[in-house]
Each structure stands twice: as C-alpha cells, then as structure tokens.
Motif scaffolding. Structure first.
Motif, mmCIF file in Angstrom:
data_model
loop_
_atom_site.group_PDB
_atom_site.id
_atom_site.type_symbol
_atom_site.label_atom_id
_atom_site.label_comp_id
_atom_site.label_asym_id
_atom_site.label_seq_id
_atom_site.Cartn_x
_atom_site.Cartn_y
_atom_site.Cartn_z
ATOM 1 N N GLN A 146 2.395 -3.798 -9.017
ATOM 2 C CA GLN A 146 1.853 -4.415 -8.115
ATOM 3 C C GLN A 146 0.472 -3.492 -7.514
ATOM 4 O O GLN A 146 -0.744 -3.972 -7.571
ATOM 5 N N MET A 147 0.830 -2.176 -7.320
ATOM 6 C CA MET A 147 -0.158 -1.162 -6.747
ATOM 7 C C MET A 147 -1.515 -1.129 -7.693
ATOM 8 O O MET A 147 -2.761 -0.966 -7.367
ATOM 9 N N ALA A 206 0.527 4.465 -2.527
ATOM 10 C CA ALA A 206 1.296 5.711 -2.540
ATOM 11 C C ALA A 206 2.482 5.322 -2.404
ATOM 12 O O ALA A 206 3.044 4.546 -1.528
ATOM 13 N N ILE A 207 3.347 6.256 -3.128
ATOM 14 C CA ILE A 207 4.860 6.033 -3.029
ATOM 15 C C ILE A 207 5.646 7.413 -2.997
ATOM 16 O O ILE A 207 5.140 8.479 -3.438
ATOM 17 N N VAL A 247 -2.125 5.034 -8.312
ATOM 18 C CA VAL A 247 -0.916 5.073 -7.758
ATOM 19 C C VAL A 247 -0.272 6.619 -7.475
ATOM 20 O O VAL A 247 -0.244 7.265 -8.486
ATOM 21 N N ARG A 248 -0.329 7.041 -6.510
ATOM 22 C CA ARG A 248 0.046 8.425 -6.085
ATOM 23 C C ARG A 248 1.558 8.571 -5.877
ATOM 24 O O ARG A 248 2.091 7.763 -4.666
ATOM 25 N N ILE A 249 2.246 9.344 -6.665
ATOM 26 C CA ILE A 249 3.613 9.598 -6.253
ATOM 27 C C ILE A 249 4.107 10.803 -5.761
ATOM 28 O O ILE A 249 3.632 11.838 -6.785
ATOM 29 N N ASP A 293 0.753 -1.165 -0.142
ATOM 30 C CA ASP A 293 -0.049 -0.011 -0.034
ATOM 31 C C ASP A 293 0.922 1.389 0.036
ATOM 32 O O ASP A 293 0.434 2.180 -0.687
ATOM 33 N N VAL A 294 2.241 1.404 0.569
ATOM 34 C CA VAL A 294 2.848 2.312 0.614
ATOM 35 C C VAL A 294 4.417 1.925 0.386
ATOM 36 O O VAL A 294 4.729 0.809 0.799
#
Length: 257
Positions: A133-134, A142-143, A185-187, A89-90
């Motif tokens: 994966q995400m 979130a990355i 996916v939020r980076i 997840d993170v």
C-alpha cells in the motif's frame, strides 16, 4: 518544523497488538500527536478500551480484530485503514507472543509453532501488506517493528525459541528496509528490554520483586516504561528520523551492554 504534539497530524497509523502494554501506549501516543489510529489485535474487548481512551482525548480510532499470522487478516487491516481514513502512513508491528519457561529440549512443539507463526510469519505478512500500500502513495510511509533485545542483543534461560523468532524479526525488518527505501517506505526496528508489562514478570514474581531485581541487575537500576518505548517508536516513525533507515534502536536500561 512540526512540534512534539503534531508530528502525525493528517496521517493514518496502524498498530498491531494495540489492546495492551506497549501497543496500547503507542496507539495513544500516536493519537495524541494527531494520527488517526487503526488499533488491531485478536481480542475485541481490549481494543475497544484502547479506542475509548483515544476518543476520550479527542482522537479518532478504529478497532479491528485480526490475527496477523493470517494473510487475509493482515491485508484486511491495511484495507480498513485506507477505506476509513484515506491512507496508511505509519505502521507499528507490535503483535507478539511469548511461550517460554522450560529449556529448549522441553519446549512443546506447539509453543514453537505458535511463536513462529505470530512473531515471524505475522511480521512478514504485515510488512508485505503495508509496503504494497505505502509504495503506491506519493508520500510513501514509515514502518516500525517492535522486536526484543532477546535475539540479537541478549539471551535468557527458557527463551531460546522466542529469541530465535525475535532475531528473525529484526533481520527481516532490516532486509525489508533495504529492499523498499527506494519505494518511499522507511522501515526501522525498536528492541525493548524488560518493560513495565506483564511479559517481563518472571513466574511468581510481583512488580515489587521485579523492581528489586532491576535495581540489582540493570545499569540504569530500573526497567523501561511503555511510554519510553513508545517515544522511541514515534521518533522512528516521524519525519524527525527521515534519514534513519534499517536501524535497530535498543531501549533496555543498559541491560545488553
């Protein structure tokens, strides 16, 4: 709304470079707020200590030795997170190396390639494995990439190659943020300046010397703590920053102003 203590409850977090410094502090902070943590790094002994500290405070963690400059290792970290804890997840891409000191013309080619392999290729391979994966997960992920003010925000003698790698890391992460936000996916990026780790000590400098230098040169009058950098990372990784995409959050005591 979640509280400051449970923002990551039920979530799995992967932290690279988790054996010391900022990485260890981030891993502990995530566990304190409920995350199950995969602590990754090259040396098993520091990772075991990070896991011990997490378990002492009642958290769950797994140590994984890995070299993020190798695609197989980056993919194995993601696989371990999913197999042991059910999801990813993170992710916090914190692993990095500094090989500097001499001016660029005197920098050994080996040191250039070492920094490029870990700081740039390592982030690319980590991002690729994590995003793959995400984007399969209903809730995405979130990355946060840990970059540096050296690069896009500041320069320092003897750090040209390192600065080039960190500028690339920031650009790579922001580009990936645009590519994959519609995949869920939020980076984002955190760029620390001088922080209370051994990397911020100049050759022959003591911690007292460093504090005196900071008082004279930084607007805040001191360098950042690893806890302050971790707080920025956790903010960007949390739902508190749900609409923050592709930002580069500088934590540097005003040093790059």
């Amino acid at each position: 709304m979640t509280t400051a203590r449970d923002r990551f409850t039920g979530r799995t977090a992967l932290v690279t470079g988790a054996g010391s410094g900022i990485g260890r502090t981030v891993a502990l902070a995530l566990a304190t707020e409920g995350a199950r943590v995969v602590a990754a790094g090259r040396r098993p002994e520091p990772l075991a200590e990070t896991v011990r500290l997490i378990e002492e405070q009642g958290g769950k963690a797994l140590a994984m030795s890995a070299d993020v400059s190798l695609a197989a290792d980056a993919e194995a970290l993601v696989r371990a997170a999913v197999e042991h804890f059910g999801s990813l997840d993170v992710a916090v891409n914190n692993a990095g190396v500094f090989r500097g000191g001499p001016p660029l013309a005197d920098l050994p080619e080996h040191d250039w390639h070492t920094q490029l392999a870990t700081n740039v290729t390592g982030v690319y391979l980590a991002l690729r494995a994590q995003i793959r994966q995400m984007r399969t997960q209903p809730a995405g992920g979130a990355i946060v990439t840990v970059s540096s003010t050296f690069g896009l925000h500041a320069a320092s003698p003897g750090a040209a190659a390192y600065s080039a790698t960190k500028a690339a890391v920031t650009a790579l992460s922001r580009g990936a943020a645009l590519d994959h936000i519609r995949d869920g996916v939020r980076i984002n990026v955190v760029s620390p300046g001088a922080t209370e780790t051994s990397m911020s000590l100049r050759p022959g400098e003591t911690e007292t010397d460093r504090a005196e230098r900071a008082r004279a040169t930084l607007p805040l009058g001191r360098i950042a703590t690893t806890q302050e950098v971790a707080a920025a990372v956790l903010y960007l990784a949390s739902d508190d920053a749900a609409s923050v995409v592709g930002t580069d959050l500088v934590v540097d005591s005003g040093g790059s102003l």
